[in-house]
Design a protein around this motif. Structure first.
Motif, PDB file in Angstrom:
ATOM      1  N   CYS A  25       0.679  -1.245  -0.328  1.00 37.43           N
ATOM      2  CA  CYS A  25       0.110  -0.061  -0.307  1.00 37.43           C
ATOM      3  C   CYS A  25       1.043   1.667   0.147  1.00 37.43           C
ATOM      4  O   CYS A  25       2.086   1.444   0.711  1.00 37.43           O
ATOM      5  CB  CYS A  25      -0.765   0.160   0.986  1.00 37.43           C
ATOM      6  N   CYS A  35      -3.298   0.484  -3.470  1.00 33.56           N
ATOM      7  CA  CYS A  35      -3.036  -1.339  -2.620  1.00 33.56           C
ATOM      8  C   CYS A  35      -2.523  -1.883  -4.236  1.00 33.56           C
ATOM      9  O   CYS A  35      -3.421  -1.627  -4.985  1.00 33.56           O
ATOM     10  CB  CYS A  35      -3.363  -1.273  -1.388  1.00 33.56           C
ATOM     11  N   SER A  69       1.272  -1.280   6.734  1.00 30.87           N
ATOM     12  CA  SER A  69       0.991  -3.108   5.915  1.00 30.87           C
ATOM     13  C   SER A  69       1.807  -4.111   6.567  1.00 30.87           C
ATOM     14  O   SER A  69       2.784  -3.351   7.259  1.00 30.87           O
ATOM     15  CB  SER A  69       0.878  -2.541   4.255  1.00 30.87           C
TER      16      SER A  69
END
Length: 214
Positions: A25, A35, A69
Motif C-alpha cells: 500500500c 494498494c 501494512s
C-alpha cells in the motif's frame, strides 16, 4: 519476479509506502491511498477479494496521513485523527471488535487522537497524541503488552505510561521508544529479540539496556 527495482506506474507524487507479506500500500501527496497485490483477505482495501497487479485506489477519501501494512492487513490514519484497518482479521488484528475480514477500511472505535499506527503480522499497535499506546490482535506471547496472553479484538492500553514517542510492531513482539530516550520491548523473546539480556518472553514492556539516547 524481479531482482532489480521496477517502477510502479508513472506517477511522481507518492509520499509513503508500506509492504505486507503479499501486498503493498502507498499514500500519495494528495492524501489518496492505493494498494495492490494479493487480496484473498481484502488486504488491498478496494472492497473486493480480487488480486490486483497494479495500484487500485482505496475508497475516495483524500485525507490519509499515514499507512502501515503487514501480513495480510493494513491500517491507516486520517487527518481527523481517526484510525481505519482492513484485510485479514483472524486474530482481531483489525481492532473492530470482530474476527471478520474486511475488504475495505473500517474505523477503529470513535477516538480521534490517533497519532501513528504500526501493523504486525497478526497484531497491531498505535500511539495516541496523549502519549499512550494501545495494541490489539494476537497475544499468545504477550506481544500486546497488556500483562496477559489474551488476544484482543479491540485496542487495549499498554500500561499507564503517557510518554511513548514511537512504536514498531514485529511478527511476535513490539518495541517502543519513550520521550526520555529509553527503549522498551515486549512479546516473543526466544531469540533474544526483546534485547533485555534474556530469552524470556515478556507480557509487559521491558527496558532495553540502561541508556536513554535512542
Amino acid at each position: 519476479s524481479s531482482s532489480v527495482p521496477v517502477r510502479v506506474g508513472t506517477d511522481t507524487n507518492w509520499a509513503e509506502v508500506s509492504a505486507g507479506s503479499q501486498h503493498t500500500c502507498a499514500r500519495k501527496t494528495d492524501g489518496t491511498l492505493h494498494c495492490w497485490g494479493a487480496n484473498d483477505s481484502g488486504q488491498v482495501g478496494d472492497g473486493s477479494f480480487t488480486d490486483r497487479l497494479a495500484p487500485v485506489r482505496v475508497g475516495s477519501d483524500t485525507d490519509w496521513t499515514q499507512i502501515s501494512s503487514n501480513g495480510n492487513h493494513g491500517c491507516a490514519r486520517k487527518a481527523t485523527g481517526t484510525l481505519h484497518c482492513w484485510g485479514l482479521n483472524f486474530y482481531g488484528q483489525l481492532g473492530d471488535g470482530t474476527l471478520t475480514r474486511r475488504p475495505a477500511p473500517v474505523q477503529i472505535g470513535t477516538a480521534t487522537n490517533w497519532a501513528t499506527v504500526s501493523a504486525g503480522a497478526y497484531h497491531t499497535c498505535a500511539r495516541k497524541t496523549d502519549g499512550t499506546i494501545a495494541c490489539w490482535g494476537w497475544n499468545r506471547i504477550g506481544q500486546l503488552g497488556d500483562g496477559t496472553t489474551n488476544s484482543r479484538t479491540t485496542p487495549v492500553a499498554v500500561g499507564v505510561a503517557t510518554d511513548w514517542a514511537s512504536v514498531a510492531v514485529g511478527p511476535g513482539n513490539t518495541c517502543a521508544r519513550k520521550s526520555n530516550g529509553t527503549l522498551h520491548c515486549w512479546g516473543s523473546n526466544e531469540a533474544g529479540q526483546i534485547g533485555d539480556g534474556t530469552k524470556v518472553s515478556r507480557v509487559t514492556p521491558a527496558q532495553v539496556g540502561t541508556t536513554s539516547d535512542w
